[in-house]
Design a protein around this motif. Structure first.
Motif, PDB file in Angstrom:
ATOM      1  N   GLU A 149       0.843  -1.202   0.000  1.00  0.00           N
ATOM      2  CA  GLU A 149       0.000   0.000   0.000  1.00  0.00           C
ATOM      3  C   GLU A 149       0.876   1.249   0.000  1.00  0.00           C
ATOM      4  OE1 GLU A 149      -2.682   0.338   3.298  1.00  0.00           O
ATOM      5  OE2 GLU A 149      -3.646   2.117   2.434  1.00  0.00           O
ATOM      6  N   PHE A 161      -0.902  -0.861  -7.342  1.00  0.00           N
ATOM      7  CA  PHE A 161      -2.309  -0.607  -7.657  1.00  0.00           C
ATOM      8  C   PHE A 161      -3.000  -1.832  -8.262  1.00  0.00           C
ATOM      9  CE2 PHE A 161       0.171   0.345 -11.365  1.00  0.00           C
ATOM     10  CZ  PHE A 161      -0.555  -0.241 -12.390  1.00  0.00           C
ATOM     11  N   LEU A 179      -3.094  -6.067  -7.999  1.00  0.00           N
ATOM     12  CA  LEU A 179      -2.642  -7.227  -7.229  1.00  0.00           C
ATOM     13  C   LEU A 179      -3.452  -8.447  -7.643  1.00  0.00           C
ATOM     14  CD1 LEU A 179      -0.980  -8.405  -4.838  1.00  0.00           C
ATOM     15  CD2 LEU A 179      -2.827  -7.649  -3.322  1.00  0.00           C
ATOM     16  N   THR A 220      -6.076  -0.999  -3.869  1.00  0.00           N
ATOM     17  CA  THR A 220      -5.814  -1.541  -5.207  1.00  0.00           C
ATOM     18  C   THR A 220      -6.908  -1.103  -6.174  1.00  0.00           C
ATOM     19  OG1 THR A 220      -6.811  -3.579  -4.375  1.00  0.00           O
ATOM     20  CG2 THR A 220      -4.430  -3.578  -4.646  1.00  0.00           C
ATOM     21  N   LEU A 256      -7.994  -5.639  -8.131  1.00  0.00           N
ATOM     22  CA  LEU A 256      -7.745  -6.772  -7.236  1.00  0.00           C
ATOM     23  C   LEU A 256      -8.331  -8.014  -7.903  1.00  0.00           C
ATOM     24  CD1 LEU A 256      -6.749  -7.828  -4.457  1.00  0.00           C
ATOM     25  CD2 LEU A 256      -9.064  -7.421  -3.590  1.00  0.00           C
TER      26      LEU A 256
END
Ligand code: SF4
Length: 405
Positions: A71, A76, A78, A102, A105
């Motif tokens: 973080e 940004f 993952l 993110t 994600l």
């Protein structure tokens, strides 16, 4: 990763190029293999997983410290992967903590555990994307996955995601033994309303290394690409199902698509497409992509398990990634110090030299030509007499502790 459909759209509605590559400011897409544990036994598994506990995996505290570090570093995008990531005891804690920072994600899973409470939690956390691996229709998938019923369970996972409005994709690893299933899988996407299709070319790593004799022959690869191009064009041009088609582990796909476009479009559109492909630049291991394995070791990409930058148990990911690791420095060099056909190729600026780990594992040299390039000499702009051959690597496999320079 080559976003074929995205570039097809450039042939329909051309837009100006946004330069994505930069220097130190680039934040990688992090693929985090949360655990090696998995309920399936896939023949091409690059992590050589099994349904057992593997010692040395990150503790809850270590994993959560890594989330915090990512973080602060500004990660940004993952992708939570495995083994089977849903088999990790604190999977939902990690996903919940990563969600707020993110923009993307994603969950990469075999899909068999997406039902009931798990599916509800995936929806509640708000994953942007769930990619479910399938290697063929019905029994073929079960053979590849090593477990009867794996196909039906994975399709149930797709339906559970669709029911909850979660964007879902199928991930397919191409080999000569399942190439004939590609049309059936594309049809399955359409029938089930699947949003994305990811075709992965086999990379020699983990169990994929032991099975490299099964790699699709180049002709299978070209036939598969022809089919994907047809579907991607139909989707982009509004004449077919709008499946978002992406390929991975063979950046020569972009050159192949460019070649197809050359036969069908005028110079303006071709020039724009080429500009976009060059801005992307092909293989991004060690720059736009990073991998953290279940034990916390950081690698330039998921298949680079033989090369470790360092461990997040000792040093934060952000520090390792911005440090002075020699292999990362080389992988970030443009142009890369490529040899053989890749070194002489006219399309390096699009392809980036493709998948270096494949060259490394077959020849012992990370900069040798990629043996999975299925383009002919004339297609890459070299004379037939210049054709260079790969000498198979006959020594013992690399000492994992060895650092390539
Ligand atoms: S020869 Fe190498 S650089 Fe050229 S397209 Fe093939 S893999 Fe890419």
């Amino acid at each position: 990763m080559f976003r074929m459909s995205e570039y097809m759209h450039q042939l329909v509605d051309p837009t100006p190029v946004r330069t994505r590559r930069g220097s130190g400011g680039v934040k990688p897409v992090v693929i985090w293999n949360l655990t090696r544990r998995c309920n399936l036994k896939c023949r091409h598994c690059y992590t050589v997983s099994a349904d057992v506990h593997f010692p040395g995996e990150l503790t809850h505290e270590q994993a959560m410290a890594n989330v915090k570090d990512m973080e602060e570093f500004g990660v940004f995008a993952l992708i939570l992967s495995g083994g089977e990531p849903l088999d990790r005891f604190d999977f939902f804690d990690i996903a919940r903590a990563a969600r707020p920072f993110t923009r993307m994600l994603a969950l990469s899973t075999n899909g068999t555990k997406i039902h009931g409470e798990n599916a509800d939690k995936i929806e509640e956390i708000g994953f942007d994307y769930v990619g479910i691996s399938i290697d063929g229709i019905g029994k073929t998938n079960d053979w590849f996955r090593g477990v009867d019923g794996a196909f039906d369970d994975a399709v149930r996972g797709v339906r559970e995601c669709k029911k909850r409005g979660i964007k879902v994709g199928l991930r397919f690893t191409l080999t000569k033994d399942n190439a004939e299933h590609l049309p059936g899988l594309l049809k399955l996407c359409e029938d089930e309303g699947v949003d994305k299709f990811y075709l992965s070319h086999l990379v020699y790593a983990g169990r994929g290394d032991k099975n490299r004799g099964e790699d699709a022959m180049h002709s299978h690869t070209r036939a598969a690409l022809d089919m994907l191009i047809d579907h991607a064009w139909a989707g982009a041009s509004g004449t077919g199902y709008p499946l978002d088609i992406v390929t991975g582990n063979n950046d020569a796909d972009a050159v192949y698509m460019m070649q197809w476009a050359r036969a069908h479009f005028d110079d303006d559109k071709l020039e724009n497409l080429r500009d976009h492909l060059e801005a992307w630049g092909g293989n991004s291991s060690g720059l736009g992509v990073a991998n953290i394995d279940p034990q916390g070791k950081v690698h330039p990409d998921t298949y680079w398990s033989d090369y470790t930058v360092g461990s997040i148990k000792d040093t934060p990911f952000s520090t390792l990634w911005t440090g002075d690791d020699p292999m990362l420095a080389q992988l970030r060099t443009r142009p890369r110090p490529l040899k053989g056909r890749c070194g002489a190729c006219a399309h390096q600026s699009i392809c980036g030299g493709n998948t270096r780990i494949r060259a490394l594992q077959l020849t012992g040299d990370p900069w040798a030509e990629d043996p999975a390039c299925y383009l002919s000499n004339s297609e890459i702009g070299i004379e037939d007499t210049e054709r260079l051959t790969v000498t198979p690597f006959r020594g013992k496999r690399h000492d994992p502790a060895h650092r390539f320079t």
